[in-house]
Design a protein around this motif. Structure first.
Motif, PDB file in Angstrom:
ATOM      1  N   GLY A 117      44.002  50.208  19.470  1.00  0.00           N
ATOM      2  CA  GLY A 117      44.649  51.491  19.739  1.00  0.00           C
ATOM      3  C   GLY A 117      44.576  51.924  21.189  1.00  0.00           C
ATOM      4  N   PHE A 118      43.889  51.141  22.025  1.00  0.00           N
ATOM      5  CA  PHE A 118      43.770  51.472  23.457  1.00  0.00           C
ATOM      6  C   PHE A 118      44.968  50.914  24.215  1.00  0.00           C
ATOM      7  CE2 PHE A 118      42.014  50.214  27.726  1.00  0.00           C
ATOM      8  CZ  PHE A 118      41.983  51.497  28.247  1.00  0.00           C
ATOM      9  N   ASN A 119      45.584  51.767  25.025  1.00  0.00           N
ATOM     10  CA  ASN A 119      46.736  51.370  25.834  1.00  0.00           C
ATOM     11  C   ASN A 119      46.325  51.317  27.308  1.00  0.00           C
ATOM     12  OD1 ASN A 119      48.234  51.675  23.422  1.00  0.00           O
ATOM     13  ND2 ASN A 119      48.635  53.833  23.895  1.00  0.00           N
ATOM     14  N   PHE A 120      46.714  50.249  27.975  1.00  0.00           N
ATOM     15  CA  PHE A 120      46.408  50.153  29.409  1.00  0.00           C
ATOM     16  C   PHE A 120      47.360  49.163  30.063  1.00  0.00           C
ATOM     17  CE2 PHE A 120      44.002  48.670  33.161  1.00  0.00           C
ATOM     18  CZ  PHE A 120      43.697  49.910  33.729  1.00  0.00           C
ATOM     19  N   ASP A 121      47.932  49.577  31.179  1.00  0.00           N
ATOM     20  CA  ASP A 121      48.836  48.698  31.929  1.00  0.00           C
ATOM     21  C   ASP A 121      48.472  48.730  33.404  1.00  0.00           C
ATOM     22  OD1 ASP A 121      50.881  46.876  32.177  1.00  0.00           O
ATOM     23  OD2 ASP A 121      52.329  48.100  31.066  1.00  0.00           O
ATOM     24  N   ILE A 122      48.903  47.691  34.115  1.00  0.00           N
ATOM     25  CA  ILE A 122      48.586  47.549  35.538  1.00  0.00           C
ATOM     26  C   ILE A 122      49.853  47.222  36.312  1.00  0.00           C
ATOM     27  CG2 ILE A 122      47.342  46.149  37.260  1.00  0.00           C
ATOM     28  CD1 ILE A 122      45.123  45.741  35.221  1.00  0.00           C
ATOM     29  N   ARG A 123      50.002  47.845  37.471  1.00  0.00           N
ATOM     30  CA  ARG A 123      51.106  47.499  38.371  1.00  0.00           C
ATOM     31  C   ARG A 123      50.565  47.273  39.771  1.00  0.00           C
ATOM     32  NH1 ARG A 123      52.856  52.095  41.380  1.00  0.00           N
ATOM     33  NH2 ARG A 123      52.039  54.070  40.561  1.00  0.00           N
TER      34      ARG A 123
ATOM     35  N   GLY B 278      48.997  46.461  27.986  1.00  0.00           N
ATOM     36  CA  GLY B 278      50.107  47.076  27.269  1.00  0.00           C
ATOM     37  C   GLY B 278      49.622  48.015  26.182  1.00  0.00           C
ATOM     38  N   LYS B 279      50.359  48.081  25.072  1.00  0.00           N
ATOM     39  CA  LYS B 279      50.048  48.990  23.973  1.00  0.00           C
ATOM     40  C   LYS B 279      49.095  48.343  22.969  1.00  0.00           C
ATOM     41  CE  LYS B 279      53.100  52.186  25.272  1.00  0.00           C
ATOM     42  NZ  LYS B 279      52.684  53.530  25.726  1.00  0.00           N
ATOM     43  N   ASP B 280      48.221  49.151  22.393  1.00  0.00           N
ATOM     44  CA  ASP B 280      47.350  48.740  21.289  1.00  0.00           C
ATOM     45  C   ASP B 280      46.660  47.400  21.577  1.00  0.00           C
ATOM     46  OD1 ASP B 280      46.123  48.914  18.812  1.00  0.00           O
ATOM     47  OD2 ASP B 280      47.793  47.926  17.769  1.00  0.00           O
TER      48      ASP B 280
ATOM     49  N   GLU C 173      51.027  38.874  40.023  1.00  0.00           N
ATOM     50  CA  GLU C 173      52.218  39.110  39.202  1.00  0.00           C
ATOM     51  C   GLU C 173      52.255  38.166  38.004  1.00  0.00           C
ATOM     52  OE1 GLU C 173      55.284  40.724  42.684  1.00  0.00           O
ATOM     53  OE2 GLU C 173      55.235  38.590  42.172  1.00  0.00           O
ATOM     54  N   ILE C 174      51.929  36.899  38.248  1.00  0.00           N
ATOM     55  CA  ILE C 174      51.896  35.920  37.158  1.00  0.00           C
ATOM     56  C   ILE C 174      50.827  36.309  36.134  1.00  0.00           C
ATOM     57  CG2 ILE C 174      51.324  33.513  36.585  1.00  0.00           C
ATOM     58  CD1 ILE C 174      52.540  32.741  39.337  1.00  0.00           C
ATOM     59  N   ALA C 175      49.633  36.687  36.640  1.00  0.00           N
ATOM     60  CA  ALA C 175      48.524  37.041  35.756  1.00  0.00           C
ATOM     61  C   ALA C 175      48.845  38.273  34.913  1.00  0.00           C
ATOM     62  CB  ALA C 175      47.257  37.271  36.576  1.00  0.00           C
ATOM     63  N   ILE C 176      49.456  39.278  35.523  1.00  0.00           N
ATOM     64  CA  ILE C 176      49.811  40.502  34.788  1.00  0.00           C
ATOM     65  C   ILE C 176      50.814  40.189  33.683  1.00  0.00           C
ATOM     66  CG2 ILE C 176      51.015  42.716  34.985  1.00  0.00           C
ATOM     67  CD1 ILE C 176      49.703  43.009  37.769  1.00  0.00           C
ATOM     68  N   GLU C 177      51.812  39.361  34.004  1.00  0.00           N
ATOM     69  CA  GLU C 177      52.819  38.985  33.008  1.00  0.00           C
ATOM     70  C   GLU C 177      52.189  38.206  31.854  1.00  0.00           C
ATOM     71  OE1 GLU C 177      56.291  39.337  31.271  1.00  0.00           O
ATOM     72  OE2 GLU C 177      55.866  40.191  33.250  1.00  0.00           O
ATOM     73  N   GLN C 178      51.291  37.278  32.185  1.00  0.00           N
ATOM     74  CA  GLN C 178      50.607  36.505  31.149  1.00  0.00           C
ATOM     75  C   GLN C 178      49.736  37.397  30.270  1.00  0.00           C
ATOM     76  OE1 GLN C 178      48.472  33.607  33.468  1.00  0.00           O
ATOM     77  NE2 GLN C 178      50.145  32.115  33.436  1.00  0.00           N
ATOM     78  N   ALA C 179      49.015  38.330  30.893  1.00  0.00           N
ATOM     79  CA  ALA C 179      48.139  39.235  30.141  1.00  0.00           C
ATOM     80  C   ALA C 179      48.949  40.109  29.187  1.00  0.00           C
ATOM     81  CB  ALA C 179      47.326  40.093  31.104  1.00  0.00           C
ATOM     82  N   LYS C 180      50.135  40.525  29.623  1.00  0.00           N
ATOM     83  CA  LYS C 180      51.009  41.323  28.750  1.00  0.00           C
ATOM     84  C   LYS C 180      51.489  40.492  27.565  1.00  0.00           C
ATOM     85  CE  LYS C 180      52.731  44.593  32.240  1.00  0.00           C
ATOM     86  NZ  LYS C 180      53.918  45.017  33.035  1.00  0.00           N
TER      87      LYS C 180
END
Length: 586
Positions: free
Chosen positions: A257-263, A250-252, A237-244
């Protein structure tokens, strides 16, 4: 500035890592020193936890193992205060753990025990997200898949399927959206590879998923992680938040222009959900039950859309491969099993923990040169590989190369990397019973062969361990095993008989001793053993009688003590406490 780094993976915390942190904080406050305190994950030497690194202002690192709060005071007094290394507690070199890392090649574990898993800056400073930058800015999706093909990376979750092939099948499949799934539902008894990577280097998994998403054209990734891994989930959870926050998710992403998110999806602990179609059912809110294939998830997976599923270790290898090139990975290992593999060493081994070795290394080297050999220098009997889905490799085959093809020839499987070592005190019949009990309980019940076949096999094994086995039981076990393997829908049932079949193949004499002689050669099955006191060796100290929980040991001063067999529960306390070796097991 001096830096102190404490190993705070699950093993470090269980061994008292948080107490060490508190002791260090107390010393820093008491002495008013400018000392930096940091956490890291598991370096793999679980048997030496808690582990503390002392890094001086010149960057020189000294590692201490089995650290206690009392040792912390010594470290401050002698090492930090006087520059005097506590040689007796040093890890590595000629000290403890000196040979543990020597034969290892760390790729999936490259950052575990090195960086702070809760710091994206630490990850970036160790070439983190450079592979994603290279893939997104310099390579086409097809080129990424080609690089994975060159690497020869096979899925590290058990089946060993070529990673590039799964990615390509998902990329070329019809239908959108497409999904990336990380299988972190690590359920094998004795296995903790995925947990340690998630706890020690979560960003490597996120980056691997990001690259995979780009390669197949997915914009969403899901990590299916067992809820019993709270620390792994917290650090993810910490890593995902930091990466965002840094624009890595996230977006772009990186302005491409590549969008990708992780949950994250926390699983409820069903072993069968490690099978990819059962995992997908669970993700969709259904009961975790497998379905027939084809169609494969690459064609019809999550919500019927093309889905790529790999496990934690597989994704953790991806950034290294893209950054260093597929040829560098393929240069290690064997012709058909490239690169390295992570194993969890557990059981009757001196140096229990995590190891990462090149494919093709002899099993003997892993056990003796890295693992340090067998506890109490007993004789090795075998190694269970592949968890409850695997099989037992006997001591006579310890020179088997550790690669997919060679391990399968023995009757075991590589699996996700569990390696449970057994010594001469292990009853192989009881070991097979233990694993079958596990798989029988974890069966989803969908198909009769698995639901009832494993139950019938377990009943036979329980009967044999209880001294009520019959000659025809062994033929019946083998017949049932074949039926269960052939008739089961998914990998759980198809592999559940493996521990039974492999032990019957290599240790049939133990089964026969249980049935014909009503004896357990390893002296472990309670129904088949008897504790007695040798009157010649007994010194009438009374320790055995004091420790007997059911008061069945009788004796008088200056007279040998005696165990009343009718009431004996065979707990073994008398054997453990007798200082004269008067208690024997037959």
């Amino acid at each position: 500035m001096v830096k102190l780094v404490v190993g705070l993976g699950s093993c470090g915390i269980a061994a008292g890592g948080n107490k060490i942190v508190q002791a260090i904080e107390d010393e820093i406050a008491k002495r008013g020193l400018d000392v930096e305190l940091e956490k890291t994950g598991c370096i793999g030497m679980c048997y030496l936890e808690p582990i503390v690194d002392v890094i001086d202002d010149k960057g020189n690192k000294t590692t201490y193992g089995r650290v206690t709060p009392e040792m912390v005071v010594d470290i401050f007094d002698r090492h930090i205060g006087k520059g005097e290394v506590l040689r007796e507690h040093v890890v590595g070199g000629e000290g403890a753990g000196g040979s543990f890392l020597k034969k290892q090649v760390r790729i999936a574990l490259r950052n575990c025990g090195i960086i702070n898993p809760e710091s994206i800056d630490d990850y970036i400073n160790n070439n983190g997200y450079k592979a994603a930058e290279k893939a997104l800015m310099e390579m086409s999706p097809e080129e990424v898949i080609d690089e994975m093909k060159v690497s020869g990376l096979r899925g590290r979750g058990g089946a060993g399927f070529p990673t590039w092939f799964k990615w390509n099948a998902t990329r070329t499949a019809q239908g959108k959206p497409k999904y990336i799934v990380c299988n972190a539902d690590e359920g094998d008894p004795g296995a903790f590879m995925d947990r340690s990577i998630l706890e020690g280097d979560p960003h490597s998994v996120l980056e691997g998923m990001l690259i995979a998403g780009y390669a197949i054209g997915a914009e969403e990734g899901i990590i299916y992680v067992r809820a019993e891994y709270p620390l792994a989930i917290k650090r993810l959870e910490i890593a995902i938040e930091q990466a965002k926050e840094r624009g890595m998710l996230g977006k772009d992403i990186m302005g491409t222009g590549f969008n990708f998110d992780i949950r994250i999806k926390a699983g409820a602990g069903a072993f069968v959900c490690g099978e990819e179609t059962a995992l997908i059912a669970s993700l969709e809110g259904e009961r975790g039950m497998p379905r027939l294939k084809p169609p494969f998830p690459a064609q019809s997976g999550y919500w019927g859309k093309p889905t790529n599923i790999n496990n934690v270790e597989t994704y953790a290898n991806v950034p290294w491969i893209i950054f260093n090139g597929g040829k560098a990975f393929a240069a290690m290992g064997t012709e058909k099993s490239k690169g390295t593999k992570v194993f969890a060493l557990a059981g009757k081994i001196k140096n229990g923990g995590l190891v990462e070795v090149p494919m093709g290394i002899p099993l003997r080297d892993v056990i003796y040169e890295i693992g340090g050999g067998i506890k109490d220098d007993k004789k090795i009997k075998g190694v269970q590989m592949g968890g409850p889905s695997g099989g037992c490799i006997p001591a006579s085959l310890l020179d088997t190369p550790v690669d997919y093809e060679s391990i399968v020839k023995t009757g075991a499987i590589m699996g996700s990397g569990g390696m449970i070592v057994m010594d001469e005190t292990t009853c192989m019949v009881d070991m097979a019973r233990f694993f079958l009990d596990f798989t029988q309980k974890e069966s989803c019940g969908k198909c009769i062969h698995c639901r009832l076949g494993t139950k019938r096999m377990l009943e036979i094994l329980e009967r044999i361990c209880a001294g009520n086995g019959k000659e025809e039981d062994l033929d019946l076990l083998e017949e049932l095993a074949v039926k269960v393997k052939e008739g089961s829908l998914c990998g759980l049932g198809q592999t559940a008989p493996n521990p039974v079949l492999s032990t019957l193949k290599y240790f049939r004499d133990e089964y026969e001793a249980h049935i014909r002689d009503k004896k357990c050669p390893a002296k472990q099955c309670k129904a088949l053993i008897t504790y007695t006191i040798d009157p010649e060796k007994c010194r009438s100290c009374g320790l055995c009688a004091k420790k007997c929980p059911v008061n069945t040991i009788k004796g008088e001063k200056k007279q040998p003590y005696e165990i009343i067999q009718d009431g004996c529960i065979k707990c073994g306390n008398c054997l453990e406490v007798c200082p004269f070796g008067a208690v024997t097991v037959e």
